[in-house]
Design a protein around this motif. Sequence first.
Motif, PDB file in Angstrom:
ATOM      1  N   LYS A   1      -2.596   0.550   6.297  1.00 38.30           N
ATOM      2  CA  LYS A   1      -2.905   0.092   4.932  1.00 38.30           C
ATOM      3  C   LYS A   1      -2.137   0.904   3.897  1.00 38.30           C
ATOM      4  O   LYS A   1      -1.609   0.364   2.927  1.00 38.30           O
ATOM      5  CB  LYS A   1      -4.399   0.216   4.645  1.00 38.30           C
ATOM      6  CG  LYS A   1      -5.231  -0.890   5.177  1.00 38.30           C
ATOM      7  CD  LYS A   1      -6.662  -0.692   4.713  1.00 38.30           C
ATOM      8  CE  LYS A   1      -7.547  -1.785   5.224  1.00 38.30           C
ATOM      9  NZ  LYS A   1      -8.921  -1.647   4.730  1.00 38.30           N
ATOM     10  N   ILE A   2      -2.082   2.212   4.094  1.00 37.12           N
ATOM     11  CA  ILE A   2      -1.380   3.082   3.144  1.00 37.12           C
ATOM     12  C   ILE A   2       0.111   2.765   3.138  1.00 37.12           C
ATOM     13  O   ILE A   2       0.725   2.660   2.076  1.00 37.12           O
ATOM     14  CB  ILE A   2      -1.639   4.563   3.468  1.00 37.12           C
ATOM     15  CG1 ILE A   2      -3.095   4.915   3.174  1.00 37.12           C
ATOM     16  CG2 ILE A   2      -0.695   5.475   2.696  1.00 37.12           C
ATOM     17  CD1 ILE A   2      -3.516   6.287   3.644  1.00 37.12           C
TER      18      ILE A   2
ATOM     19  N   ARG B   1       4.749   0.340   0.235  1.00 36.76           N
ATOM     20  CA  ARG B   1       5.833  -0.643   0.131  1.00 36.76           C
ATOM     21  C   ARG B   1       5.600  -1.608  -1.028  1.00 36.76           C
ATOM     22  O   ARG B   1       6.522  -1.964  -1.743  1.00 36.76           O
ATOM     23  CB  ARG B   1       5.930  -1.449   1.434  1.00 36.76           C
ATOM     24  CG  ARG B   1       7.184  -1.116   2.195  1.00 36.76           C
ATOM     25  CD  ARG B   1       7.359  -2.014   3.371  1.00 36.76           C
ATOM     26  NE  ARG B   1       6.581  -1.447   4.472  1.00 36.76           N
ATOM     27  CZ  ARG B   1       6.078  -2.137   5.455  1.00 36.76           C
ATOM     28  NH1 ARG B   1       6.238  -3.433   5.509  1.00 36.76           N
ATOM     29  NH2 ARG B   1       5.404  -1.556   6.411  1.00 36.76           N
ATOM     30  N   MET B   2       4.344  -2.023  -1.195  1.00 36.80           N
ATOM     31  CA  MET B   2       3.997  -2.955  -2.265  1.00 36.80           C
ATOM     32  C   MET B   2       4.171  -2.285  -3.634  1.00 36.80           C
ATOM     33  O   MET B   2       4.566  -2.931  -4.600  1.00 36.80           O
ATOM     34  CB  MET B   2       2.550  -3.404  -2.091  1.00 36.80           C
ATOM     35  CG  MET B   2       2.053  -4.373  -3.116  1.00 36.80           C
ATOM     36  SD  MET B   2       0.357  -4.840  -2.818  1.00 36.80           S
ATOM     37  CE  MET B   2      -0.504  -3.326  -3.187  1.00 36.80           C
ATOM     38  N   ALA B   3       3.897  -0.997  -3.724  1.00 37.44           N
ATOM     39  CA  ALA B   3       3.908  -0.276  -4.994  1.00 37.44           C
ATOM     40  C   ALA B   3       5.228   0.471  -5.202  1.00 37.44           C
ATOM     41  O   ALA B   3       5.265   1.474  -5.905  1.00 37.44           O
ATOM     42  CB  ALA B   3       2.738   0.695  -5.023  1.00 37.44           C
ATOM     43  N   TYR B   4       6.294  -0.014  -4.644  1.00 37.88           N
ATOM     44  CA  TYR B   4       7.583   0.676  -4.708  1.00 37.88           C
ATOM     45  C   TYR B   4       8.048   0.915  -6.137  1.00 37.88           C
ATOM     46  O   TYR B   4       8.653   1.922  -6.428  1.00 37.88           O
ATOM     47  CB  TYR B   4       8.630  -0.130  -3.933  1.00 37.88           C
ATOM     48  CG  TYR B   4       9.984   0.508  -3.906  1.00 37.88           C
ATOM     49  CD1 TYR B   4      10.222   1.646  -3.139  1.00 37.88           C
ATOM     50  CD2 TYR B   4      11.025  -0.014  -4.658  1.00 37.88           C
ATOM     51  CE1 TYR B   4      11.462   2.238  -3.120  1.00 37.88           C
ATOM     52  CE2 TYR B   4      12.272   0.576  -4.638  1.00 37.88           C
ATOM     53  CZ  TYR B   4      12.483   1.695  -3.876  1.00 37.88           C
ATOM     54  OH  TYR B   4      13.700   2.286  -3.852  1.00 37.88           O
ATOM     55  N   SER B   5       7.743  -0.003  -7.029  1.00 36.61           N
ATOM     56  CA  SER B   5       8.263   0.105  -8.398  1.00 36.61           C
ATOM     57  C   SER B   5       7.352   0.902  -9.334  1.00 36.61           C
ATOM     58  O   SER B   5       7.622   0.978 -10.528  1.00 36.61           O
ATOM     59  CB  SER B   5       8.478  -1.288  -8.979  1.00 36.61           C
ATOM     60  OG  SER B   5       7.238  -1.974  -9.058  1.00 36.61           O
ATOM     61  N   PHE B   6       6.283   1.483  -8.834  1.00 40.27           N
ATOM     62  CA  PHE B   6       5.404   2.272  -9.692  1.00 40.27           C
ATOM     63  C   PHE B   6       6.173   3.463 -10.251  1.00 40.27           C
ATOM     64  O   PHE B   6       6.948   4.090  -9.552  1.00 40.27           O
ATOM     65  CB  PHE B   6       4.183   2.780  -8.925  1.00 40.27           C
ATOM     66  CG  PHE B   6       3.117   1.736  -8.715  1.00 40.27           C
ATOM     67  CD1 PHE B   6       3.297   0.423  -9.072  1.00 40.27           C
ATOM     68  CD2 PHE B   6       1.922   2.090  -8.143  1.00 40.27           C
ATOM     69  CE1 PHE B   6       2.323  -0.519  -8.877  1.00 40.27           C
ATOM     70  CE2 PHE B   6       0.930   1.155  -7.934  1.00 40.27           C
ATOM     71  CZ  PHE B   6       1.131  -0.147  -8.303  1.00 40.27           C
TER      72      PHE B   6
ATOM     73  N   VAL C   1      -3.780   3.257  -3.693  1.00 36.13           N
ATOM     74  CA  VAL C   1      -4.105   3.559  -2.292  1.00 36.13           C
ATOM     75  C   VAL C   1      -5.605   3.812  -2.152  1.00 36.13           C
ATOM     76  O   VAL C   1      -6.247   3.283  -1.230  1.00 36.13           O
ATOM     77  CB  VAL C   1      -3.289   4.765  -1.777  1.00 36.13           C
ATOM     78  CG1 VAL C   1      -3.856   5.287  -0.470  1.00 36.13           C
ATOM     79  CG2 VAL C   1      -1.833   4.379  -1.597  1.00 36.13           C
ATOM     80  N   MET C   2      -6.175   4.591  -3.048  1.00 33.48           N
ATOM     81  CA  MET C   2      -7.611   4.865  -2.996  1.00 33.48           C
ATOM     82  C   MET C   2      -8.418   3.583  -3.188  1.00 33.48           C
ATOM     83  O   MET C   2      -9.422   3.372  -2.512  1.00 33.48           O
ATOM     84  CB  MET C   2      -7.997   5.893  -4.064  1.00 33.48           C
ATOM     85  CG  MET C   2      -7.409   7.263  -3.826  1.00 33.48           C
ATOM     86  SD  MET C   2      -7.973   8.025  -2.312  1.00 33.48           S
ATOM     87  CE  MET C   2      -9.644   8.393  -2.731  1.00 33.48           C
ATOM     88  N   LEU C   3      -7.977   2.709  -4.072  1.00 31.34           N
ATOM     89  CA  LEU C   3      -8.679   1.460  -4.323  1.00 31.34           C
ATOM     90  C   LEU C   3      -8.632   0.555  -3.096  1.00 31.34           C
ATOM     91  O   LEU C   3      -9.647  -0.003  -2.677  1.00 31.34           O
ATOM     92  CB  LEU C   3      -8.062   0.740  -5.526  1.00 31.34           C
ATOM     93  CG  LEU C   3      -8.696  -0.586  -5.906  1.00 31.34           C
ATOM     94  CD1 LEU C   3     -10.146  -0.382  -6.338  1.00 31.34           C
ATOM     95  CD2 LEU C   3      -7.906  -1.249  -7.009  1.00 31.34           C
TER      96      LEU C   3
END
Length: 63
Positions: A27-28, A33-38, A48-50
């Motif tokens: 999951k992490i 990968r999903m949050a690459y542009s953060f 990740v915590m959410l």
Amino acid sequence: MRRHLDTIVATLESGLSNARVEAINNKIKLTVRMAYSFRSLDNLFAIVMLICSGLQVPLLGRA
């Protein structure tokens, strides 16, 4: 396999595995990968915590 026979037998007898740890790790990795542009690591840690908490956040306009 002979070298690890004692560990294999102990695992089968106890019924324990590291499946939960591997699932959270997966999951992490998917979240990273999903949050690459953060732009901030704080935002990445928050998402990740959410996601790993299992908390259901109601979205506006959805049932």
